[in-house]
Design an enzyme around this catalytic site. Structure first.
Site, PDB file in Angstrom:
ATOM      1  N   ASP A  89       0.821  -1.213   0.000  1.00  0.00           N
ATOM      2  CA  ASP A  89       0.000   0.000   0.000  1.00  0.00           C
ATOM      3  C   ASP A  89       0.857   1.266   0.000  1.00  0.00           C
ATOM      4  O   ASP A  89       1.919   1.301   0.618  1.00  0.00           O
ATOM      5  CB  ASP A  89      -0.899  -0.033   1.254  1.00  0.00           C
ATOM      6  CG  ASP A  89      -2.047   0.950   1.129  1.00  0.00           C
ATOM      7  OD1 ASP A  89      -2.350   1.371   0.003  1.00  0.00           O
ATOM      8  OD2 ASP A  89      -2.632   1.290   2.166  1.00  0.00           O
TER       9      ASP A  89
HETATM   10  C1  LIG Z   1       2.228  -7.645 -11.595  1.00  0.00           C
HETATM   11  C2  LIG Z   1       2.226  -6.940 -10.294  1.00  0.00           C
HETATM   12  C3  LIG Z   1       1.673  -7.685  -9.159  1.00  0.00           C
HETATM   13  C4  LIG Z   1       2.702  -5.674 -10.175  1.00  0.00           C
HETATM   14  C5  LIG Z   1       2.799  -4.947  -8.918  1.00  0.00           C
HETATM   15  C6  LIG Z   1       2.482  -3.492  -9.043  1.00  0.00           C
HETATM   16  C7  LIG Z   1       1.917  -3.020  -7.758  1.00  0.00           C
HETATM   17  C8  LIG Z   1       2.860  -2.763  -6.656  1.00  0.00           C
HETATM   18  C9  LIG Z   1       0.581  -2.908  -7.657  1.00  0.00           C
HETATM   19  C10 LIG Z   1      -0.131  -2.477  -6.442  1.00  0.00           C
HETATM   20  C11 LIG Z   1      -1.291  -1.616  -6.829  1.00  0.00           C
HETATM   21  C12 LIG Z   1      -1.983  -1.026  -5.662  1.00  0.00           C
HETATM   22  C13 LIG Z   1      -3.460  -1.048  -5.708  1.00  0.00           C
HETATM   23  C14 LIG Z   1      -1.273  -0.498  -4.633  1.00  0.00           C
HETATM   24  C15 LIG Z   1      -1.832   0.118  -3.433  1.00  0.00           C
HETATM   25  O1  LIG Z   1      -1.366   1.450  -3.293  1.00  0.00           O
HETATM   26  P1  LIG Z   1      -2.423   2.595  -3.539  1.00  0.00           P
HETATM   27  O2  LIG Z   1      -2.551   2.814  -4.993  1.00  0.00           O
HETATM   28  O3  LIG Z   1      -3.689   2.222  -2.822  1.00  0.00           O
HETATM   29  O4  LIG Z   1      -1.726   3.825  -2.866  1.00  0.00           O
HETATM   30  P2  LIG Z   1      -2.385   4.803  -1.802  1.00  0.00           P
HETATM   31  O5  LIG Z   1      -2.683   3.954  -0.588  1.00  0.00           O
HETATM   32  O6  LIG Z   1      -1.313   5.806  -1.555  1.00  0.00           O
HETATM   33  O7  LIG Z   1      -3.616   5.386  -2.422  1.00  0.00           O
END
Ligand SMILES: CC(C)=CCC/C(C)=C/CC/C(C)=C/COP(=O)(O)OP(=O)(O)O
Length: 312
Positions: A89
């Site tokens: 996250d």
């Molecule tokens: C193929 C593969 C598995 C690639 C990995 C890429 C990756 C790390 C994906 C995670 C996407 C995600 C929803 C992250 C959460 O942070 P957020 O977007 O919710 O961030 P925030 O909490 O700051 O809003």
């Protein structure tokens, strides 16, 4: 080639000499760090060999072993969690803090994920599961969802292929039917390739996954079997339900790490987390590095797991 760093007369440097050597009478693969052919080279009766070859040998008490790659101080190889789950996250906040587009936050998260897998494999963790996209993430802006779907393809094509080259296996959890067809196809190809007997760590990627989805699906599968007369109501127990979850065959997480400072599990592996040790870190996922992982593993090793019992 790495340089020789220290001698290891019995076991790991953290291991007390008066304890019985962990692999004294058994195969070296039981010592997790040594079971990884990429992470260490051993000196065995005056000849150097990789851990993979050493596995075929038996150790005597007086064998001298030289570990070429250093195992982090403060970690006990034999207390390593078998399965580490990670809620990755904070990608968007990471980007926002830098005045960058959200996409670059996810890209930075992708790099952190690859490094996490490489490091866990190096330390002898057997399974790493990551929450990449939840069943709720579809409500994000269309543009971000579209980016994530194509980014997942990009990462799977490059990074996960590379990880498979490190003897790792890659598999997926979640409802694939809503994913773009090209991503579905790629996932199937990767999993079929997985069958090509890689023996290293398993990387399990949750994509359009959630704990409630998993339990609901399992319940439907069981209900259908009861309806068809294959199972009786009295056959339903915890073990049967577990066998119908998507994680069947994968041990429950021993440690769950969530980055970004949020204190919740957000619908991740709800059944499987029953006795998992939870660790919440005040770091955004793209900043999560090897030192953080070592700290998290060390914190896990300090925990006393009682599973509802009274062992003090
Ligand atoms: C193929 C593969 C598995 C690639 C990995 C890429 C990756 C790390 C994906 C995670 C996407 C995600 C929803 C992250 C959460 O942070 P957020 O977007 O919710 O961030 P925030 O909490 O700051 O809003």
């Amino acid at each position: 080639m790495l340089s020789l760093q220290y001698y290891l007369p019995v076991c790991s440097p953290n291991y007390h000499m008066n304890k019985r050597p962990f692999f004294y009478s058994s195969s070296i693969t039981k010592f997790p760090h040594f079971s990884n052919p990429n992470s260490c080279v051993l000196k065995f009766r005056n000849s150097i060999c990789g851990a993979a070859d050493a596995d075929k040998k038996r150790f005597n008490n007086d064998d001298q072993i030289v570990l070429v790659d250093q195992f982090p101080e403060g970690l006990e190889p034999e207390l390593m969690p078998k399965h580490v789950g990670v809620i990755m996250d904070g990608n968007r906040r990471w980007a926002k803090n830098r005045g960058l587009p959200v996409q670059l936050g996810h890209r930075a998260g992708g790099k952190a994920m690859k490094q996490l897998a490489i490091n866990c494999n190096k330390f002898g963790v057997k399974v790493v599961s990551v929450f990449a996209f939840s069943t709720e993430n579809w409500i994000r802006p269309k543009e971000e969802v579209e980016f994530l779907m194509s980014f997942f393809e990009e990462v799977i094509k490059s990074d996960t292929k590379e990880l498979m080259g490190h003897d790792m296996r890659v598999s997926f959890l979640g409802n694939r039917s809503r994913l773009p067809k090209s991503l579905q196809h790629l996932i199937s190809c990767v999993e079929e390739e997985e069958a090509k007997d890689n023996k290293g760590m398993r990387l399990v990627i949750g994509m359009n996954y959630s704990g409630r989805y998993d339990i609901t699906e399992a319940t439907q599968k069981i209900a259908r079997k009861v309806k068809d007369g294959v199972l009786g109501v009295e056959d339903i127990n915890e073990s049967l339900l577990e066998q119908h979850l998507e994680t069947n065959g994968i041990s429950n997480p021993d440690l769950l790490i969530r980055t970004s400072g949020e204190l919740r599990v957000s619908n991740y592996m709800l059944w499987q987390l029953a006795y998992t040790e939870l660790l919440f870190l005040n770091k955004l996922f793209p900043d999560f590095n090897e030192a953080d992982l070592v700290e998290a593993l060390a914190a896990f090793q300090q925990r006393r797991r009682r599973y509802g019992g009274h062992k003090y």
